[in-house]
Enzyme design. Structure first.
Site, PDB file in Angstrom:
ATOM      1  N   CYS A   2       0.832  -1.212   0.000  1.00 30.51           N
ATOM      2  CA  CYS A   2       0.000   0.000   0.000  1.00 30.51           C
ATOM      3  C   CYS A   2       0.869   1.267   0.000  1.00 30.51           C
ATOM      4  O   CYS A   2       2.059   1.230   0.313  1.00 30.51           O
ATOM      5  CB  CYS A   2      -0.986  -0.016   1.177  1.00 30.51           C
ATOM      6  SG  CYS A   2      -0.377   0.722   2.700  1.00 30.51           S
ATOM      7  N   CYS A   5       2.693   2.071   3.236  1.00 28.60           N
ATOM      8  CA  CYS A   5       3.831   1.164   3.462  1.00 28.60           C
ATOM      9  C   CYS A   5       5.018   1.629   2.608  1.00 28.60           C
ATOM     10  O   CYS A   5       6.177   1.547   3.042  1.00 28.60           O
ATOM     11  CB  CYS A   5       3.453  -0.279   3.128  1.00 28.60           C
ATOM     12  SG  CYS A   5       2.434  -1.068   4.397  1.00 28.60           S
ATOM     13  N   ASP A  28       0.025  15.793   5.177  1.00 29.35           N
ATOM     14  CA  ASP A  28      -0.899  15.318   4.140  1.00 29.35           C
ATOM     15  C   ASP A  28      -0.598  16.055   2.830  1.00 29.35           C
ATOM     16  O   ASP A  28      -0.334  17.259   2.822  1.00 29.35           O
ATOM     17  CB  ASP A  28      -2.354  15.569   4.562  1.00 29.35           C
ATOM     18  CG  ASP A  28      -3.345  14.774   3.733  1.00 29.35           C
ATOM     19  OD1 ASP A  28      -3.969  13.845   4.276  1.00 29.35           O
ATOM     20  OD2 ASP A  28      -3.498  15.078   2.525  1.00 29.35           O
ATOM     21  N   HIS A  44       1.618  -2.586   8.825  1.00 32.30           N
ATOM     22  CA  HIS A  44       0.386  -2.430   8.046  1.00 32.30           C
ATOM     23  C   HIS A  44      -0.814  -2.965   8.818  1.00 32.30           C
ATOM     24  O   HIS A  44      -0.927  -4.159   9.067  1.00 32.30           O
ATOM     25  CB  HIS A  44       0.492  -3.144   6.696  1.00 32.30           C
ATOM     26  CG  HIS A  44      -0.730  -2.933   5.842  1.00 32.30           C
ATOM     27  ND1 HIS A  44      -0.909  -1.825   5.058  1.00 32.30           N
ATOM     28  CD2 HIS A  44      -1.871  -3.665   5.721  1.00 32.30           C
ATOM     29  CE1 HIS A  44      -2.086  -1.886   4.472  1.00 32.30           C
ATOM     30  NE2 HIS A  44      -2.693  -2.996   4.858  1.00 32.30           N
ATOM     31  N   ASN A  82     -11.013   8.064   9.456  1.00 34.80           N
ATOM     32  CA  ASN A  82     -12.047   7.592   8.539  1.00 34.80           C
ATOM     33  C   ASN A  82     -11.925   6.074   8.483  1.00 34.80           C
ATOM     34  O   ASN A  82     -10.854   5.547   8.177  1.00 34.80           O
ATOM     35  CB  ASN A  82     -11.836   8.197   7.148  1.00 34.80           C
ATOM     36  CG  ASN A  82     -11.984   9.707   7.162  1.00 34.80           C
ATOM     37  OD1 ASN A  82     -12.814  10.251   7.902  1.00 34.80           O
ATOM     38  ND2 ASN A  82     -11.188  10.404   6.374  1.00 34.80           N
ATOM     39  N   GLY A  88     -15.431   7.001   4.552  1.00 36.72           N
ATOM     40  CA  GLY A  88     -14.669   7.737   3.539  1.00 36.72           C
ATOM     41  C   GLY A  88     -13.189   7.409   3.548  1.00 36.72           C
ATOM     42  O   GLY A  88     -12.363   8.198   3.073  1.00 36.72           O
ATOM     43  N   HIS A  93      -4.707   1.794   5.191  1.00 35.87           N
ATOM     44  CA  HIS A  93      -3.616   1.619   6.163  1.00 35.87           C
ATOM     45  C   HIS A  93      -3.983   2.603   7.270  1.00 35.87           C
ATOM     46  O   HIS A  93      -4.127   3.808   6.995  1.00 35.87           O
ATOM     47  CB  HIS A  93      -2.277   1.968   5.505  1.00 35.87           C
ATOM     48  CG  HIS A  93      -1.063   1.798   6.376  1.00 35.87           C
ATOM     49  ND1 HIS A  93       0.064   1.093   5.985  1.00 35.87           N
ATOM     50  CD2 HIS A  93      -0.771   2.267   7.622  1.00 35.87           C
ATOM     51  CE1 HIS A  93       0.982   1.134   6.937  1.00 35.87           C
ATOM     52  NE2 HIS A  93       0.498   1.860   7.947  1.00 35.87           N
ATOM     53  N   HIS A  95      -4.668   5.370   9.683  1.00 31.27           N
ATOM     54  CA  HIS A  95      -4.058   6.690   9.849  1.00 31.27           C
ATOM     55  C   HIS A  95      -5.008   7.615  10.582  1.00 31.27           C
ATOM     56  O   HIS A  95      -6.213   7.582  10.375  1.00 31.27           O
ATOM     57  CB  HIS A  95      -3.655   7.306   8.501  1.00 31.27           C
ATOM     58  CG  HIS A  95      -4.748   7.354   7.477  1.00 31.27           C
ATOM     59  ND1 HIS A  95      -5.161   6.246   6.777  1.00 31.27           N
ATOM     60  CD2 HIS A  95      -5.521   8.378   7.033  1.00 31.27           C
ATOM     61  CE1 HIS A  95      -6.128   6.582   5.952  1.00 31.27           C
ATOM     62  NE2 HIS A  95      -6.383   7.880   6.096  1.00 31.27           N
ATOM     63  N   HIS A  97      -5.811  11.591  11.109  1.00 31.64           N
ATOM     64  CA  HIS A  97      -5.571  12.936  10.594  1.00 31.64           C
ATOM     65  C   HIS A  97      -5.514  13.851  11.819  1.00 31.64           C
ATOM     66  O   HIS A  97      -6.432  13.822  12.646  1.00 31.64           O
ATOM     67  CB  HIS A  97      -6.738  13.422   9.731  1.00 31.64           C
ATOM     68  CG  HIS A  97      -7.007  12.606   8.504  1.00 31.64           C
ATOM     69  ND1 HIS A  97      -6.710  13.047   7.237  1.00 31.64           N
ATOM     70  CD2 HIS A  97      -7.568  11.374   8.339  1.00 31.64           C
ATOM     71  CE1 HIS A  97      -7.079  12.135   6.344  1.00 31.64           C
ATOM     72  NE2 HIS A  97      -7.611  11.112   6.985  1.00 31.64           N
TER      73      HIS A  97
HETATM   74  P1  AMP Z   1      -8.495   8.891   4.076  1.00 35.81           P
HETATM   75  O1  AMP Z   1      -9.535   9.447   3.129  1.00 35.81           O
HETATM   76  O2  AMP Z   1      -8.874   9.042   5.513  1.00 35.81           O
HETATM   77  O3  AMP Z   1      -8.113   7.482   3.712  1.00 35.81           O
HETATM   78  O4  AMP Z   1      -7.226   9.816   3.918  1.00 35.81           O
HETATM   79  C1  AMP Z   1      -6.178   9.545   3.058  1.00 35.81           C
HETATM   80  C2  AMP Z   1      -5.309  10.789   3.051  1.00 35.81           C
HETATM   81  O5  AMP Z   1      -4.052  10.461   2.529  1.00 35.81           O
HETATM   82  C3  AMP Z   1      -5.875  11.945   2.222  1.00 35.81           C
HETATM   83  O6  AMP Z   1      -6.053  13.090   3.049  1.00 35.81           O
HETATM   84  C4  AMP Z   1      -4.787  12.165   1.163  1.00 35.81           C
HETATM   85  O7  AMP Z   1      -4.619  13.525   0.825  1.00 35.81           O
HETATM   86  C5  AMP Z   1      -3.556  11.584   1.838  1.00 35.81           C
HETATM   87  N1  AMP Z   1      -2.496  11.106   0.956  1.00 35.81           N
HETATM   88  C6  AMP Z   1      -2.626  10.291  -0.104  1.00 35.81           C
HETATM   89  N2  AMP Z   1      -1.417  10.054  -0.642  1.00 35.81           N
HETATM   90  C7  AMP Z   1      -0.503  10.743   0.101  1.00 35.81           C
HETATM   91  C8  AMP Z   1       0.907  10.905   0.042  1.00 35.81           C
HETATM   92  N3  AMP Z   1       1.660  10.301  -0.899  1.00 35.81           N
HETATM   93  N4  AMP Z   1       1.505  11.697   0.966  1.00 35.81           N
HETATM   94  C9  AMP Z   1       0.774  12.314   1.909  1.00 35.81           C
HETATM   95  N5  AMP Z   1      -0.567  12.180   2.021  1.00 35.81           N
HETATM   96  C10 AMP Z   1      -1.203  11.420   1.126  1.00 35.81           C
END
Ligand code: AMP
Length: 119
Positions: A2, A5, A28, A44, A82, A88, A93, A95, A97
Protein backbone atom coordinates in the site's frame (compact mmCIF):
# COMPACT_ATOMS: atom_id res chain seq x y z
CA UNK A 1 2.20 -2.91 -1.10
CA UNK A 2 0.00 0.00 0.00
CA UNK A 3 0.96 3.65 -0.50
CA UNK A 4 1.64 4.29 3.20
CA UNK A 5 3.83 1.16 3.46
CA UNK A 6 5.81 2.65 0.54
CA UNK A 7 6.15 5.91 2.51
CA UNK A 8 7.38 3.91 5.52
CA UNK A 9 10.08 2.13 3.47
CA UNK A 10 11.10 5.33 1.65
CA UNK A 11 9.89 4.28 -1.82
CA UNK A 12 7.57 7.31 -1.82
CA UNK A 13 8.90 10.57 -0.32
CA UNK A 14 7.09 12.31 2.52
CA UNK A 15 7.41 15.51 4.50
CA UNK A 16 8.10 13.94 7.87
CA UNK A 17 7.15 15.53 11.19
CA UNK A 18 8.10 12.83 13.68
CA UNK A 19 9.14 9.19 13.68
CA UNK A 20 10.07 6.44 16.10
CA UNK A 21 10.52 2.69 15.68
CA UNK A 22 6.82 2.00 15.38
CA UNK A 23 5.07 5.15 14.17
CA UNK A 24 5.45 7.94 11.67
CA UNK A 25 3.83 11.36 11.14
CA UNK A 26 4.01 13.27 7.86
CA UNK A 27 2.19 16.16 6.19
CA UNK A 28 -0.90 15.32 4.14
CA UNK A 29 -0.31 15.87 0.43
CA UNK A 30 -3.68 17.61 0.09
CA UNK A 31 -4.12 19.64 3.30
CA UNK A 32 -7.63 20.48 4.54
CA UNK A 33 -6.39 22.95 7.21
CA UNK A 34 -3.27 25.12 7.76
CA UNK A 35 -1.80 22.11 9.56
CA UNK A 36 -2.84 18.66 8.34
CA UNK A 37 -0.63 15.74 9.31
CA UNK A 38 -1.18 12.00 9.05
CA UNK A 39 -0.08 9.65 11.82
CA UNK A 40 0.41 5.98 10.98
CA UNK A 41 1.79 2.78 12.49
CA UNK A 42 4.72 1.47 10.42
CA UNK A 43 3.14 -1.97 10.63
CA UNK A 44 0.39 -2.43 8.05
CA UNK A 45 -2.97 -2.39 9.81
CA UNK A 46 -5.95 -1.98 7.51
CA UNK A 47 -8.22 0.21 9.58
CA UNK A 48 -9.16 1.43 13.06
CA UNK A 49 -11.73 -1.33 13.51
CA UNK A 50 -9.04 -4.00 13.30
CA UNK A 51 -6.45 -2.16 15.42
CA UNK A 52 -5.27 -4.07 18.52
CA UNK A 53 -5.55 -2.12 21.78
CA UNK A 54 -1.80 -2.60 22.43
CA UNK A 55 -1.08 -0.55 19.29
CA UNK A 56 -3.44 2.22 20.41
CA UNK A 57 -1.83 2.25 23.86
CA UNK A 58 1.48 3.13 22.21
CA UNK A 59 0.01 5.30 19.49
CA UNK A 60 -1.77 7.65 21.90
CA UNK A 61 1.43 9.14 23.41
CA UNK A 62 2.94 9.35 19.92
CA UNK A 63 -0.05 11.37 18.69
CA UNK A 64 0.26 13.64 21.73
CA UNK A 65 3.95 14.13 20.92
CA UNK A 66 3.08 15.03 17.32
CA UNK A 67 0.59 17.64 18.62
CA UNK A 68 3.38 19.13 20.75
CA UNK A 69 5.87 19.10 17.87
CA UNK A 70 3.35 21.02 15.75
CA UNK A 71 2.60 23.38 18.69
CA UNK A 72 -1.04 22.33 18.58
CA UNK A 73 -1.13 21.05 22.16
CA UNK A 74 -2.07 24.46 23.58
CA UNK A 75 -4.22 25.86 20.76
CA UNK A 76 -6.18 22.67 20.08
CA UNK A 77 -6.68 20.34 17.18
CA UNK A 78 -9.01 17.79 15.67
CA UNK A 79 -8.21 14.09 15.30
CA UNK A 80 -10.07 12.17 12.61
CA UNK A 81 -10.08 8.52 11.62
CA UNK A 82 -12.05 7.59 8.54
CA UNK A 83 -12.96 3.92 8.85
CA UNK A 84 -14.20 1.86 5.89
CA UNK A 85 -16.43 2.80 3.01
CA UNK A 86 -19.07 4.94 4.73
CA UNK A 87 -16.33 6.62 6.77
CA UNK A 88 -14.67 7.74 3.54
CA UNK A 89 -11.42 5.83 4.07
CA UNK A 90 -9.36 6.00 0.87
CA UNK A 91 -6.04 4.57 2.01
CA UNK A 92 -6.42 1.15 3.63
CA UNK A 93 -3.62 1.62 6.16
CA UNK A 94 -4.62 2.95 9.59
CA UNK A 95 -4.06 6.69 9.85
CA UNK A 96 -5.15 9.49 12.11
CA UNK A 97 -5.57 12.94 10.59
CA UNK A 98 -4.47 15.70 12.96
CA UNK A 99 -5.80 19.08 11.86
CA UNK A 100 -5.27 22.53 13.32
CA UNK A 101 -3.70 25.94 12.92
CA UNK A 102 -7.08 27.70 12.79
CA UNK A 103 -10.47 27.51 14.47
CA UNK A 104 -11.96 24.57 12.62
CA UNK A 105 -15.53 24.40 11.39
CA UNK A 106 -17.83 21.51 12.24
CA UNK A 107 -19.45 21.07 8.87
CA UNK A 108 -22.52 18.98 8.39
CA UNK A 109 -21.26 15.55 7.41
CA UNK A 110 -24.45 13.76 6.39
CA UNK A 111 -27.67 14.85 4.70
CA UNK A 112 -29.91 16.55 7.31
CA UNK A 113 -32.69 13.95 7.14
CA UNK A 114 -30.23 11.12 7.77
CA UNK A 115 -28.44 12.85 10.62
CA UNK A 116 -31.68 13.38 12.54
CA UNK A 117 -32.85 9.78 12.12
CA UNK A 118 -31.38 8.53 15.42
CA UNK A 119 -31.77 11.63 17.62
P1 AMP B 1 -8.50 8.89 4.08
O1 AMP B 1 -9.53 9.45 3.13
O2 AMP B 1 -8.87 9.04 5.51
O3 AMP B 1 -8.11 7.48 3.71
O4 AMP B 1 -7.23 9.82 3.92
C1 AMP B 1 -6.18 9.55 3.06
C2 AMP B 1 -5.31 10.79 3.05
O5 AMP B 1 -4.05 10.46 2.53
C3 AMP B 1 -5.87 11.95 2.22
O6 AMP B 1 -6.05 13.09 3.05
C4 AMP B 1 -4.79 12.17 1.16
O7 AMP B 1 -4.62 13.53 0.83
C5 AMP B 1 -3.56 11.58 1.84
N1 AMP B 1 -2.50 11.11 0.96
C6 AMP B 1 -2.63 10.29 -0.10
N2 AMP B 1 -1.42 10.05 -0.64
C7 AMP B 1 -0.50 10.74 0.10
C8 AMP B 1 0.91 10.91 0.04
N3 AMP B 1 1.66 10.30 -0.90
N4 AMP B 1 1.51 11.70 0.97
C9 AMP B 1 0.77 12.31 1.91
N5 AMP B 1 -0.57 12.18 2.02
C10 AMP B 1 -1.20 11.42 1.13
Amino acid sequence: MCIFCKIVNGEIPSNKVLENEEFMAFHDISPKAPIHVLIIPKQHIENFQSTPSEIMAKMTPFIQEVAKTLSLDKTGYRLIVNNGEDGGQEVMHLHFHILGGTKLLWPYLAPEKEAKKYV
